[in-house]
Design a protein around this motif. Structure first.
Motif, short mmCIF file in Angstrom:
data_model
loop_
_atom_site.label_atom_id
_atom_site.label_comp_id
_atom_site.label_asym_id
_atom_site.label_seq_id
_atom_site.Cartn_x
_atom_site.Cartn_y
_atom_site.Cartn_z
N ASN A 132 0.61 -1.15 -0.11
CA ASN A 132 -0.37 0.13 0.45
C ASN A 132 0.60 0.65 -0.06
O ASN A 132 0.30 2.20 -0.36
N VAL A 133 2.27 1.21 0.09
CA VAL A 133 3.11 2.09 0.80
C VAL A 133 3.15 2.64 -1.11
O VAL A 133 3.13 2.15 -1.51
N PRO A 134 3.44 3.93 -1.42
CA PRO A 134 4.25 3.99 -2.94
C PRO A 134 5.46 4.14 -3.14
O PRO A 134 5.81 3.88 -4.04
N ASP A 135 6.28 4.12 -2.18
CA ASP A 135 7.33 3.14 -2.80
C ASP A 135 8.28 2.40 -0.91
O ASP A 135 8.49 2.74 -0.86
N LEU A 136 8.15 1.43 -1.97
CA LEU A 136 8.29 0.17 -1.20
C LEU A 136 9.83 0.22 -0.68
O LEU A 136 10.07 -0.57 -0.21
N LYS A 137 10.17 0.50 -1.60
CA LYS A 137 11.94 -0.32 -1.64
C LYS A 137 11.97 1.54 -0.40
O LYS A 137 13.46 0.85 0.71
N ARG A 138 11.86 2.77 -0.19
CA ARG A 138 12.46 3.50 0.49
C ARG A 138 11.67 3.05 2.11
O ARG A 138 12.27 3.16 2.79
N VAL A 154 11.53 -7.54 9.17
CA VAL A 154 9.68 -8.49 8.13
C VAL A 154 8.66 -7.96 7.71
O VAL A 154 8.58 -6.78 8.25
N CYS A 155 8.53 -9.07 7.00
CA CYS A 155 7.53 -8.12 6.29
C CYS A 155 6.58 -9.17 5.94
O CYS A 155 6.52 -10.66 5.09
N LEU A 156 5.11 -9.44 6.23
CA LEU A 156 3.72 -10.37 5.94
C LEU A 156 3.13 -9.76 5.48
O LEU A 156 3.07 -8.61 5.34
N GLU A 157 2.82 -10.29 3.88
CA GLU A 157 1.91 -9.64 2.85
C GLU A 157 1.41 -10.52 2.14
O GLU A 157 2.00 -11.61 1.80
N LEU A 158 0.45 -10.71 1.09
CA LEU A 158 -0.21 -11.08 0.26
C LEU A 158 1.07 -11.41 -0.53
O LEU A 158 1.92 -9.93 -1.19
N SER A 159 0.58 -12.17 -1.53
CA SER A 159 1.83 -12.61 -2.99
C SER A 159 0.83 -13.08 -3.73
O SER A 159 -0.26 -12.99 -4.21
N LYS A 160 2.17 -13.71 -4.70
CA LYS A 160 1.09 -14.37 -6.41
C LYS A 160 1.07 -15.80 -5.71
O LYS A 160 2.51 -15.95 -5.89
N PRO A 161 -0.15 -16.69 -5.75
CA PRO A 161 0.65 -17.85 -5.81
C PRO A 161 1.22 -18.01 -7.50
O PRO A 161 0.54 -16.89 -8.20
N TYR A 173 -11.28 -14.66 -7.67
CA TYR A 173 -12.03 -15.01 -5.83
C TYR A 173 -10.85 -13.31 -6.01
O TYR A 173 -11.83 -12.69 -5.49
N PHE A 174 -10.34 -13.46 -5.81
CA PHE A 174 -9.33 -12.22 -5.23
C PHE A 174 -9.91 -10.85 -6.61
O PHE A 174 -10.67 -9.78 -5.86
N SER A 198 -3.19 -3.67 -6.23
CA SER A 198 -2.62 -3.10 -5.54
C SER A 198 -2.28 -4.27 -5.75
O SER A 198 0.02 -4.38 -5.70
N LEU A 199 -2.26 -5.54 -5.63
CA LEU A 199 -1.13 -6.97 -5.29
C LEU A 199 -1.00 -6.59 -7.19
O LEU A 199 0.39 -7.32 -6.44
N ALA A 200 -1.63 -6.55 -7.99
CA ALA A 200 -1.10 -6.95 -9.46
C ALA A 200 0.30 -6.15 -10.03
O ALA A 200 0.96 -6.19 -10.10
N ALA A 201 0.33 -4.86 -8.77
CA ALA A 201 1.63 -4.09 -9.25
C ALA A 201 2.76 -4.79 -8.58
O ALA A 201 4.10 -4.16 -8.05
#
Length: 239
Positions: A132-138, A154-161, A173-174, A198-201
């Motif tokens: 959800n953040v504009p700049d995940l690397k930052r 530590v990052c717990l996040e939805l991902s891509k099967p 479903y999503f 948001s997950l697609a990107a």
């Protein structure tokens, strides 16, 4: 709404979470097939928090993970940071109910610009917030900055099967079912239509692990959860 620019994304995401805060916990169950608590339990086991350890929990939302970290630490100072005051207000009720208000400090702030000095915490965590953040690397770089040498990001996040037919079922479903559930359960269609977008990107499990390494984190580990619909990433700040 156009969310291509970082500022537009930031404003839109803020409006999303301000509006869904009261029903966020219910929708978390729907979003994760009721697996998010098991994922967090697995994550806590891998973190192996010790008494008096300190932590900052970014995008802490309604504070479920913040509370779990505080309970594991027992006495260490835990900071929960989120840009949505409505989410923090829901979280504060939980923190007070758990009698952890002296141990947990809740702050409204920006995950990309943390208001803390370098080398402050033993852990920096982010749960279901990095996409959800504009700049995940930052954001990851800021997490790395504020943990101590040897500290854990530590990052717990939805991902891509990655395997079929589960991948196809999950995306159906999503993309199709979830927004309708959002409309029915919390009267929010556009907000939950945005979540699959948001997950697609968002980078996949291996790509995010590479970003961890790119910013200088060591001993990077990436764990797929429930067929890859979520992932846990852990990296250590160089001593």
């Amino acid at each position: 709404m156009d969310t291509n620019s970082p500022k537009s994304k930031e404003q839109f995401v803020h409006s999303v979470f301000e509006s869904i805060a009261p029903k966020y916990d219910i929708m978390n169950d729907v979003l994760s097939f009721r697996r998010h608590k098991a994922w967090r339990k697995f994550t806590m086991k891998k973190m192996n928090i010790q008494p008096s350890n300190t932590a900052i929990d970014l995008c802490c939302g309604t504070c479920d993970w913040t509370i779990s970290i505080a309970e594991a630490s027992q006495t260490g100072n835990i900071v929960g940071l989120d840009f949505s005051q409505n989410m923090l207000d829901v979280g504060k009720v939980k923190v007070d109910r758990a009698n952890l208000d002296r141990q947990i400090e809740l702050i409204q702030g920006n995950a990309m610009d943390l208001p803390f000095e370098d080398n402050r915490f033993d852990y920096a965590t982010i749960g279901f917030g990095l996409r959800n953040v504009p700049d995940l690397k930052r954001t990851l770089a800021e997490m790395q900055r504020v943990v101590k040498p040897g500290g854990m990001v530590v990052c717990l996040e939805l991902s891509k099967p990655t395997w079929q037919p589960f991948k196809g079922i999950y995306y159906f479903y999503f993309q199709k079912i979830l927004p309708m559930l959002g409309k029915i359960l919390v009267k929010r269609y556009e907000q939950y239509k945005w979540l699959p977008e948001s997950l697609a990107a968002f980078p996949g499990r291996y790509e995010l692990a590479d970003i961890y390494r790119e910013i200088g984190l060591k001993d990077v580990q990436a764990y797929p959860l429930t067929g890859g619909i979520a992932a846990l990433h852990i990296g250590i700040k160089e001593r």
